[in-house]
Write a protein that holds these residues in place. Sequence first.
Motif, PDB file in Angstrom:
ATOM      1  N   TYR A   1     -19.158  28.178  39.070  1.00 43.88           N
ATOM      2  CA  TYR A   1     -20.194  27.564  38.240  1.00 43.88           C
ATOM      3  C   TYR A   1     -20.052  28.096  36.814  1.00 43.88           C
ATOM      4  CZ  TYR A   1     -22.574  25.822  42.415  1.00 43.88           C
ATOM      5  OH  TYR A   1     -22.890  25.151  43.574  1.00 43.88           O
ATOM      6  N   VAL A   2     -20.127  27.183  35.849  1.00 48.57           N
ATOM      7  CA  VAL A   2     -19.914  27.564  34.450  1.00 48.57           C
ATOM      8  C   VAL A   2     -21.021  26.992  33.580  1.00 48.57           C
ATOM      9  CG1 VAL A   2     -18.352  27.474  32.464  1.00 48.57           C
ATOM     10  CG2 VAL A   2     -17.410  27.558  34.790  1.00 48.57           C
ATOM     11  N   GLU A   3     -21.549  27.832  32.722  1.00 51.88           N
ATOM     12  CA  GLU A   3     -22.470  27.396  31.679  1.00 51.88           C
ATOM     13  C   GLU A   3     -21.784  27.627  30.336  1.00 51.88           C
ATOM     14  OE1 GLU A   3     -26.018  25.855  30.005  1.00 51.88           O
ATOM     15  OE2 GLU A   3     -25.186  25.796  32.037  1.00 51.88           O
ATOM     16  N   VAL A   4     -21.730  26.578  29.508  1.00 52.06           N
ATOM     17  CA  VAL A   4     -21.064  26.644  28.207  1.00 52.06           C
ATOM     18  C   VAL A   4     -22.121  26.681  27.108  1.00 52.06           C
ATOM     19  CG1 VAL A   4     -19.473  25.481  26.625  1.00 52.06           C
ATOM     20  CG2 VAL A   4     -19.060  25.393  29.095  1.00 52.06           C
ATOM     21  N   LYS A   5     -21.966  27.615  26.174  1.00 54.31           N
ATOM     22  CA  LYS A   5     -22.909  27.747  25.068  1.00 54.31           C
ATOM     23  C   LYS A   5     -22.197  27.498  23.739  1.00 54.31           C
ATOM     24  CE  LYS A   5     -26.336  28.980  27.737  1.00 54.31           C
ATOM     25  NZ  LYS A   5     -27.402  27.988  28.040  1.00 54.31           N
ATOM     26  N   SER A   6     -22.840  26.722  22.889  1.00 53.19           N
ATOM     27  CA  SER A   6     -22.302  26.413  21.567  1.00 53.19           C
ATOM     28  C   SER A   6     -22.697  27.499  20.577  1.00 53.19           C
ATOM     29  CB  SER A   6     -22.851  25.061  21.094  1.00 53.19           C
ATOM     30  OG  SER A   6     -22.539  24.836  19.735  1.00 53.19           O
ATOM     31  N   VAL A   7     -21.704  28.054  19.876  1.00 51.25           N
ATOM     32  CA  VAL A   7     -21.942  29.142  18.920  1.00 51.25           C
ATOM     33  C   VAL A   7     -21.489  28.701  17.529  1.00 51.25           C
ATOM     34  CG1 VAL A   7     -21.498  31.562  18.364  1.00 51.25           C
ATOM     35  CG2 VAL A   7     -21.502  30.814  20.759  1.00 51.25           C
ATOM     36  N   THR A   8     -22.367  28.859  16.545  1.00 47.29           N
ATOM     37  CA  THR A   8     -21.998  28.565  15.151  1.00 47.29           C
ATOM     38  C   THR A   8     -22.243  29.744  14.222  1.00 47.29           C
ATOM     39  OG1 THR A   8     -24.195  27.636  14.692  1.00 47.29           O
ATOM     40  CG2 THR A   8     -22.469  26.088  15.394  1.00 47.29           C
ATOM     41  N   LEU A   9     -23.034  30.725  14.660  1.00 45.44           N
ATOM     42  CA  LEU A   9     -23.387  31.854  13.805  1.00 45.44           C
ATOM     43  C   LEU A   9     -22.306  32.930  13.861  1.00 45.44           C
ATOM     44  CD1 LEU A   9     -25.397  33.508  12.061  1.00 45.44           C
ATOM     45  CD2 LEU A   9     -26.441  34.289  14.208  1.00 45.44           C
ATOM     46  N   VAL A  10     -21.815  33.335  12.692  1.00 44.14           N
ATOM     47  CA  VAL A  10     -20.883  34.453  12.584  1.00 44.14           C
ATOM     48  C   VAL A  10     -21.395  35.385  11.489  1.00 44.14           C
ATOM     49  CG1 VAL A  10     -18.542  35.179  11.956  1.00 44.14           C
ATOM     50  CG2 VAL A  10     -18.873  33.177  13.422  1.00 44.14           C
ATOM     51  N   VAL A  11     -21.543  36.662  11.831  1.00 43.13           N
ATOM     52  CA  VAL A  11     -21.975  37.684  10.878  1.00 43.13           C
ATOM     53  C   VAL A  11     -20.807  38.641  10.687  1.00 43.13           C
ATOM     54  CG1 VAL A  11     -23.633  39.509  10.386  1.00 43.13           C
ATOM     55  CG2 VAL A  11     -24.364  37.469  11.654  1.00 43.13           C
ATOM     56  N   GLY A  12     -20.282  38.701   9.465  1.00 43.23           N
ATOM     57  CA  GLY A  12     -19.041  39.436   9.262  1.00 43.23           C
ATOM     58  C   GLY A  12     -17.934  38.703   9.984  1.00 43.23           C
TER      59      GLY A  12
ATOM     60  N   ARG B   1     -32.745  31.638  31.460  1.00 43.33           N
ATOM     61  CA  ARG B   1     -32.905  31.082  32.806  1.00 43.33           C
ATOM     62  C   ARG B   1     -31.550  30.689  33.398  1.00 43.33           C
ATOM     63  NH1 ARG B   1     -35.855  26.906  31.692  1.00 43.33           N
ATOM     64  NH2 ARG B   1     -34.359  25.243  32.080  1.00 43.33           N
ATOM     65  N   HIS B   2     -30.693  30.102  32.580  1.00 45.30           N
ATOM     66  CA  HIS B   2     -29.359  29.729  33.058  1.00 45.30           C
ATOM     67  C   HIS B   2     -28.570  30.959  33.505  1.00 45.30           C
ATOM     68  CE1 HIS B   2     -29.367  25.727  30.630  1.00 45.30           C
ATOM     69  NE2 HIS B   2     -29.925  25.601  31.805  1.00 45.30           N
ATOM     70  N   LEU B   3     -28.685  32.041  32.756  1.00 46.46           N
ATOM     71  CA  LEU B   3     -27.973  33.267  33.130  1.00 46.46           C
ATOM     72  C   LEU B   3     -28.442  33.778  34.489  1.00 46.46           C
ATOM     73  CD1 LEU B   3     -27.906  35.232  29.741  1.00 46.46           C
ATOM     74  CD2 LEU B   3     -26.082  33.846  30.746  1.00 46.46           C
ATOM     75  N   LYS B   4     -29.737  33.725  34.724  1.00 50.20           N
ATOM     76  CA  LYS B   4     -30.276  34.200  36.003  1.00 50.20           C
ATOM     77  C   LYS B   4     -29.808  33.318  37.162  1.00 50.20           C
ATOM     78  CE  LYS B   4     -34.343  36.326  33.888  1.00 50.20           C
ATOM     79  NZ  LYS B   4     -35.816  36.248  33.691  1.00 50.20           N
ATOM     80  N   GLU B   5     -29.700  32.013  36.921  1.00 45.67           N
ATOM     81  CA  GLU B   5     -29.185  31.114  37.960  1.00 45.67           C
ATOM     82  C   GLU B   5     -27.732  31.459  38.284  1.00 45.67           C
ATOM     83  OE1 GLU B   5     -30.906  29.202  39.698  1.00 45.67           O
ATOM     84  OE2 GLU B   5     -32.702  28.720  38.551  1.00 45.67           O
ATOM     85  N   LEU B   6     -26.948  31.762  37.252  1.00 49.54           N
ATOM     86  CA  LEU B   6     -25.554  32.150  37.476  1.00 49.54           C
ATOM     87  C   LEU B   6     -25.473  33.433  38.301  1.00 49.54           C
ATOM     88  CD1 LEU B   6     -23.997  31.467  33.953  1.00 49.54           C
ATOM     89  CD2 LEU B   6     -23.501  30.203  36.055  1.00 49.54           C
ATOM     90  N   ALA B   7     -26.353  34.384  38.008  1.00 48.18           N
ATOM     91  CA  ALA B   7     -26.344  35.652  38.746  1.00 48.18           C
ATOM     92  C   ALA B   7     -26.656  35.424  40.226  1.00 48.18           C
ATOM     93  CB  ALA B   7     -27.344  36.619  38.128  1.00 48.18           C
ATOM     94  N   LYS B   8     -27.607  34.548  40.523  1.00 48.10           N
ATOM     95  CA  LYS B   8     -27.938  34.244  41.920  1.00 48.10           C
ATOM     96  C   LYS B   8     -26.726  33.657  42.643  1.00 48.10           C
ATOM     97  CE  LYS B   8     -32.832  33.230  41.002  1.00 48.10           C
ATOM     98  NZ  LYS B   8     -33.852  32.140  40.955  1.00 48.10           N
ATOM     99  N   LEU B   9     -26.021  32.770  41.959  1.00 50.67           N
ATOM    100  CA  LEU B   9     -24.842  32.143  42.565  1.00 50.67           C
ATOM    101  C   LEU B   9     -23.738  33.171  42.802  1.00 50.67           C
ATOM    102  CD1 LEU B   9     -24.929  28.940  40.373  1.00 50.67           C
ATOM    103  CD2 LEU B   9     -25.185  28.977  42.863  1.00 50.67           C
ATOM    104  N   ARG B  10     -23.588  34.094  41.864  1.00 51.44           N
ATOM    105  CA  ARG B  10     -22.562  35.132  42.028  1.00 51.44           C
ATOM    106  C   ARG B  10     -22.869  35.999  43.245  1.00 51.44           C
ATOM    107  NH1 ARG B  10     -18.919  37.032  43.361  1.00 51.44           N
ATOM    108  NH2 ARG B  10     -17.577  38.636  42.466  1.00 51.44           N
TER     109      ARG B  10
END
Length: 232
Positions: free
Chosen positions: A131-142, A157-166
């Motif tokens: 199971y994969v959750e993809v997150k869009s990132v645009t912020l870069v600091v340095g 919430r998505h992270l917790k669902e992934l942990a349950k599946l793992r």
Amino acid sequence: MGVPLPEELYAATFLDRPNRFTVRAWCLGSVVQAFLADPGRLAELLQPGTQLYLAPRVAPGRKTEFDVVLVRHGEILVAVDSRLPNKIFAQAVRAGEISEFQGYSNIRPEVKVGPSRLDFLLAGEGRVPCYVEVKSVTLVVGKEARFPDAPTTRGSRHLKELAKLRVQGFRAAVVFLIQRQDAQQFAPNEETDPLFARTLREVAGLGVEVLAYRCQVDIKEIRLSNRVEINL
């Protein structure tokens, strides 16, 4: 191989952002409204006078004339369409371009898990379903990419669902797709969303894979580049 961007793009100048999903810009000799498919703050990108690239969009009942596709930030282009990372990821997996997910021939999008929908379920002969959750990132600091740039209870919430599946024996991964090429590492944005940062560290400890990749972006396409270091 990359995900093509709209062939018809117009340079524009950012004026302001009346709400999360609407941008006003000067384009083709007049003020236009454009849809912004990114709910993040984007404060470092959307400054008055910044150059944008807009794609014309016409549809019945639509209130805006364009989509915002790219932002010029110094010497680079940043893609600001949060719908793109899922396309980039799926294409790269199909092409075998991501070593961590090679051997997965079946890519099922939008999988319902509990009260949530996760982005993908990958399957392949002899492979543990992932199971994969993809997150869009645009912020870069340095040189450090950070997520999120606005608080996200949904993300935690998505992270917790992934942990349950793992824990149930599946592979589980969260993939941060950085839609720009200047990041050298990734870290959760502790200052903006300490809950997400803490949850990410917790699920990583339970075996959820945390991966981040930057992208090459030009006026014609956006494509997966290389994996970057994770700093939890």
